[in-house]
Design an enzyme around this catalytic site. Structure first.
Site, mmCIF file in Angstrom:
data_model
loop_
_atom_site.group_PDB
_atom_site.id
_atom_site.type_symbol
_atom_site.label_atom_id
_atom_site.label_comp_id
_atom_site.label_asym_id
_atom_site.label_seq_id
_atom_site.Cartn_x
_atom_site.Cartn_y
_atom_site.Cartn_z
ATOM 1 N N GLY A 455 13.069 -17.033 -3.800
ATOM 2 C CA GLY A 455 12.929 -15.740 -3.160
ATOM 3 C C GLY A 455 11.733 -15.665 -2.242
ATOM 4 N N GLY A 457 9.063 -12.708 -0.882
ATOM 5 C CA GLY A 457 8.649 -11.325 -1.011
ATOM 6 C C GLY A 457 7.633 -10.994 0.044
ATOM 7 C CG PHE A 459 2.408 -9.028 -1.466
ATOM 8 C CD1 PHE A 459 1.401 -8.610 -0.614
ATOM 9 C CD2 PHE A 459 3.187 -8.081 -2.092
ATOM 10 C CE1 PHE A 459 1.159 -7.263 -0.405
ATOM 11 C CE2 PHE A 459 2.942 -6.735 -1.884
ATOM 12 C CZ PHE A 459 1.937 -6.310 -1.040
ATOM 13 C CB VAL A 462 9.538 -16.071 -5.968
ATOM 14 C CG1 VAL A 462 9.667 -16.228 -7.471
ATOM 15 C CG2 VAL A 462 8.818 -14.788 -5.629
ATOM 16 C CG ASP A 573 7.695 -1.659 -3.856
ATOM 17 O OD1 ASP A 573 8.548 -0.926 -3.296
ATOM 18 O OD2 ASP A 573 7.451 -2.821 -3.479
#
Ligand SMILES: *[C@@H]1O[C@H](CO)[C@@H](O)[C@H](O)[C@H]1NC(C)=O
Ligand SMILES: *[C@@H]1O[C@H](CO)[C@@H](O)[C@H](O)[C@H]1NC(C)=O
Ligand SMILES: *[C@@H]1O[C@H](CO)[C@@H](O)[C@H](O)[C@H]1NC(C)=O
Ligand SMILES: *[C@@H]1O[C@H](CO)[C@@H](O)[C@H](O)[C@H]1NC(C)=O
Ligand SMILES: *[C@@H]1O[C@H](CO)[C@@H](O)[C@H](O)[C@H]1NC(C)=O
Ligand SMILES: *[C@@H]1O[C@H](CO)[C@@H](O)[C@H](O)[C@H]1NC(C)=O
Ligand SMILES: *[C@@H]1O[C@H](CO)[C@@H](O)[C@H](O)[C@H]1NC(C)=O
Ligand SMILES: *[C@@H]1O[C@H](CO)[C@@H](O)[C@H](O)[C@H]1NC(C)=O
Ligand SMILES: *[C@@H]1O[C@H](CO)[C@@H](O)[C@H](O)[C@H]1NC(C)=O
Ligand SMILES: *[C@@H]1O[C@H](CO)[C@@H](O)[C@H](O)[C@H]1NC(C)=O
Length: 768
Positions: A455, A457, A459, A462, A573
């Site tokens: 993934g 994201g 920030f 992953v 979030d």
């Protein structure tokens, strides 16, 4: 240096008997005199007497036939003969002797056992051996060999090291001067007091240290393998040694300690007669042993090159200012061992000398830390073995630490600090969480390979990983260059390490490498909710009972965050991609990167930097930056309606109106057609009363006004309890229910132009 052999050669050439000296062996009836030599079969090495320039001393030596000036071994370096009539012979028992002109024995090489038919032979490896001609060549071990008596040169195939059984220590000893082959001050060899380390000493004084063996390398020596060489390192209960082999036999190589203590490997190619340096072991001032004194770190790129470890100050400010670092550093605050002490990671360094230390091969890094913390006099710990478990703990001062220039190896040390210092250095904080080292995480994720990426994201990336023990993990690698990444990391760790709930994702630990930070979570095999709920086919897996379970799970997780944990946490979030699913599709709330903790009776906060995701943010948060438990409740309402409908709030399309999912749900509710919101796929399994209740609760959660939204405890009660359902309030119009005018896919009734003063930073929804 004048080489008698050369002179002899000229003489021989004149007399036409060139082959007289070509023998490679010496038998008992023969002797090697001032002019004659032995030459190895492949014409590589030559053995004979030589006399250095301006000297009347004669030494028995081995040199390259091509380069007579390069002497690689000297027999009688301590007992030169001052007599050109000296000769070498071999006794019938296999002893080698040097006699002077008066037949006085000057030097002898005593064989380990006697032989019937001894002969000395110079091999192409440069090894002068004594062997028994009567024994089978294959099984024979030499009665004596010059490789067992190294001087200042390690040739390929020659060992440097120790035999624990016999006590034999093979080490190099430099010559005294360029023209003096007698033993000098410098020695280089392996010392072993738990872990092997190479040391260069001048007399007894340590001058350079190769760093302890770490299971793969000596963690303080440059890599020595190359296309031309293979390194050999043997370390077992019987012996420890290092040797090397040359792959291409046409290449001549040697490793030497020179008369000033410089350690280098040099090479001679076939096409030249000049030695080329392949590498030197000492390359800068930081390689000088204990350059910065106890508890100092040498950083060659800095000026001055020495600094104290964090938490330490110079023992003498004055000396330090005068660039005299020998006194080293002392703690600015002493350890007291009572308060909560911690460790600071010092990265990419040569581990300190093993002076007062303990090695425990069974402990992994985490247990190592715990063990060190237990003992008040333990000042630091580190991983001892990069090829398995192993723990090094230091007691007392940390000496000879240098920072590596290039990252050769992820070698870190964890230095103990008192609680106050730990706080001071809190950007590298010591957390109440397992610390994983980078090597572990890198190998768990195949060096962060693309195939392990699961993934992306806002920030960072992953990755999926697997630890040695087989445990699956998810590694969030936060962008190293972003300040947000650092903040995110600190926040996430601070929040989630204190929380424990079956509907919150579990953080297993963290990893820091330079500016980079990584979070290690339990791995969720079934990804996140958005992966299922918004996909035409995968959605089928989520039957109504499963969806209801998920809704309850998320709600309980959020309730825990808002009021059941020790803290009050606003997630800020909440969205489908932040709801992960375990192997039984149980939901776990994740991503606490922008969560905020509320103290005491605080109910609301305001921020100038709005982080969040379109489609899930409440109006007061998106527009005014105000957040509270009720802004999370709004996001939960959106989630509920998305789970029921299988549609995204953002980007929702309907042929009859311009409303978003919230508006659509509200319209249906008012027309008493709420059930039409339900995603067709799970109609079969659905419990109508439950579906309607979820839609109603969802609509109540997304009310425009904060005070109209229920608290999480109410939400959980309403969802849980069938009786109250009928007595629930009627929802008013939701906040943000009017979708785009047309074509504008971003705005949900709010301004997105970031201004410098009131930055509105929104993350796009992305899969994990
Ligand atoms: C070798 O020894 C002989 C005497 O045996 C001597 O005449 C000769 O000078 C010596 N050679 C050298 C180079 O010293
Ligand atoms: C060494 O060799 C010389 C000459 O062959 C011989 O005279 C002498 O006896 C030998 N010495 C020993 C100790 O073998
Ligand atoms: C080697 O043998 C010689 C002659 O037998 C003897 O004088 C000498 O001491 C021996 N050296 C060692 C190291 O045993
Ligand atoms: C790690 O250890 C194993 C077994 O002890 C050994 O076979 C292997 O070569 C080692 N790996 C390295 C890189 O040293
Ligand atoms: C030995 O090393 C020193 C550097 O420490 C160098 O200056 C010197 O030239 C070297 N000597 C030889 C013979 O290579
Ligand atoms: C000699 O050979 C080496 C290795 O094959 C090569 O790198 C080098 O350039 C050559 N040097 C000359 C002077 O030809
Ligand atoms: C450096 O400081 C030490 C004491 O820490 C002292 O013994 C030494 O003489 C000093 N060296 C110089 C060159 O001043
Ligand atoms: C701490 O470690 C040192 C060094 O190994 C040891 O001598 C001492 O007994 C230990 N203290 C405790 C309390 O375990
Ligand atoms: C990871 O990278 C290191 C160094 O770059 C390398 O030695 C190792 O083989 C790599 N491991 C994997 C699994 O790719
Ligand atoms: C969820 O994960 C488990 C374990 O990996 C797997 O067996 C199961 O098939 C997954 N469920 C779905 C719906 O993909």
């Amino acid at each position: 240096m004048k080489i008698l052999a050369l002179i002899f050669f000229q003489y021989c050439l004149f007399s036409g008997s060139y082959y007289a000296s070509a023998a490679d062996t010496l038998a008992p009836a023969q002797s090697l005199r001032n002019g004659s030599t032995l030459v190895s079969p492949g014409q590589i090495f030559e053995l004979g007497f030589f006399s250095p320039v301006n000297s009347n001393k004669y030494y028995l030596g081995i040199w390259y036939k091509r380069l007579p000036d390069t002497v690689v071994w000297v027999g009688n370096r301590e007992n030169p003969v001052i007599d050109s009539h000296a000769f070498l012979n071999i006794s019938s028992t296999g002893y080698l002797f040097i006699f002077d002109g008066q037949n006085t024995m000057i030097w002898s090489a005593n064989s380990s056992r006697s032989a019937n038919n001894p002969v000395a032979q110079l091999l192409d490896s440069g090894n002068l051996v004594v062997k028994d001609e009567d024994t089978d060549e294959e099984t024979e071990s030499y009665l004596w060999e010059s490789f067992d008596f190294p001087t200042d040169t390690q040739l390929p195939g020659m060992k440097i090291g120790r035999n624990f059984k016999t006590g034999v220590n093979l080490y190099l000893r430099a010559r005294k001067g360029v023209n003096d082959p007698s033993p000098g001050d410098f020695t280089y060899g392996i010392e072993h007091n738990g872990l092997p380390q190479f040391f260069l000493r001048a007399g007894m004084k340590k001058r350079f240290r190769g760093g302890p063996w770490n299971g793969i390398r000596f963690g303080g020596l440059p890599p020595q393998e190359g296309p031309l060489t293979v390194c050999v390192f043997v370390f077992n209960t019987e012996e420890v040694y290092r040797s090397y082999e040359v792959v291409d036999k046409s290449v001549i190589m040697r490793f030497t300690v020179n008369e000033s203590g410089l350690l280098e490997r040099r090479v001679l190619y076939e096409n030249t007669s000049e030695w080329t340096t392949m590498f030197t072991l000492q390359n800068d001032k930081c390689d000088d042993y204990a350059q910065c004194g106890p508890n100092g770190v040498c950083k060659i790129k800095q000026r001055p090159i020495c600094e104290c470890l964090e938490g330490f100050i110079p023992r003498s400010e004055r000396e330090w200012r005068e660039l005299n670092w020998t006194g080293g550093c002392v703690r600015s605050t002493p350890l007291d061992c009572r308060k909560r002490e911690g460790f600071l990671q010092v990265e990419n360094v040569k581990l300190p000398d093993l002076l007062d230390f303990k090695l425990d091969n069974r402990l992994n890094l985490e247990d190592c830390r715990a063990e060190c913390l237990k003992n008040c006099s333990c000042t630091a710990y580190a991983r001892s073995n990069y090829n398995g478990s192993g723990c090094l703990m230091w007691f007392g001062e940390l000496t000879d630490i240098r920072e590596f220039i290039v990252e050769q190896f992820d070698q870190n040390i964890y230095v103990r600090l008192p609680a106050s210092e730990v706080e001071l250095h809190s950007n590298k904080e010591d957390l109440e969480l397992p610390l994983f080292d980078f090597v572990t995480i890198a190998s768990a994720t195949n060096n962060f390979s693309d195939s392990n990426k699961i993934g992306t994201g806002g920030f960072g990336l992953v990755y999926k990983g697997e630890l040695f023990e087989g445990q699956e993990i998810a590694v969030k690698r936060l962008s190293s260059n972003s300040r947000q990444g650092v903040e995110h990391f600190k926040n996430e760790v601070a929040m989630i390490s204190k929380l424990q709930h079956r509907n919150l994702v579990r953080l297993l630990g963290y990893c820091i490498k330079r500016d980079e930070r990584m979070l290690i979570y339990e791995f969720m095999p079934n990804r996140s909710l958005n992966y299922f709920i918004f996909d035409e086919t995968r959605r089928n897996v989520l039957t109504w009972p499963k969806r209801f379970e998920i809704i309850m799970g998320i709600s309980r997780g959020l309730l825990y965050l808002h009021q059941d944990s020790r803290l009050r946490i606003i997630h800020r979030d909440l969205k489908t991609s932040n709801v992960l699913l375990d192997n039984e599709l149980n939901p776990k709330i994740s991503d606490f990167g922008i969560a905020k903790m509320f103290g005491g009776d605080q109910v609301e906060a305001k921020t100038k930097r709005v982080f969040g995701t379109y489609g899930y943010m409440s109006p007061e948060y998106a527009i005014d930056g105000k957040f509270s438990v009720k802004s999370d409740v709004f996001s939960l309402g959106v989630l509920l309606l998305e789970i029921v409908s299988g549609k995204r709030n953002r980007g929702f399309n309907h042929p009859d109106h311009y409303h978003n999912l919230l508006g659509h749900a509200w319209l249906l509710w008012n027309d008493e057609k709420a059930m039409e919101l339900m995603d067709r796929c799970s109609e079969d399994s659905c419990v109508e009363e439950q579906v309607v209740r979820c839609i109603l609760v969802g609509l109540l959660c997304v009310q425009k006004h904060v005070e109209d939204r229920p608290t999480m405890s109410c939400v959980v009660r309403m969802l849980d309890n069938e009786e109250i359902a009928t007595s629930l309030p009627r929802p008013k119009e939701p906040g943000f229910y009017v979708e785009r005018s047309s074509g504008d896919t971003n705005a949900v009734g709010l301004h997105t132009q970031p201004s410098t003063e009131n930055a509105l930073t929104l993350t796009q929804e992305e899969g994990r």
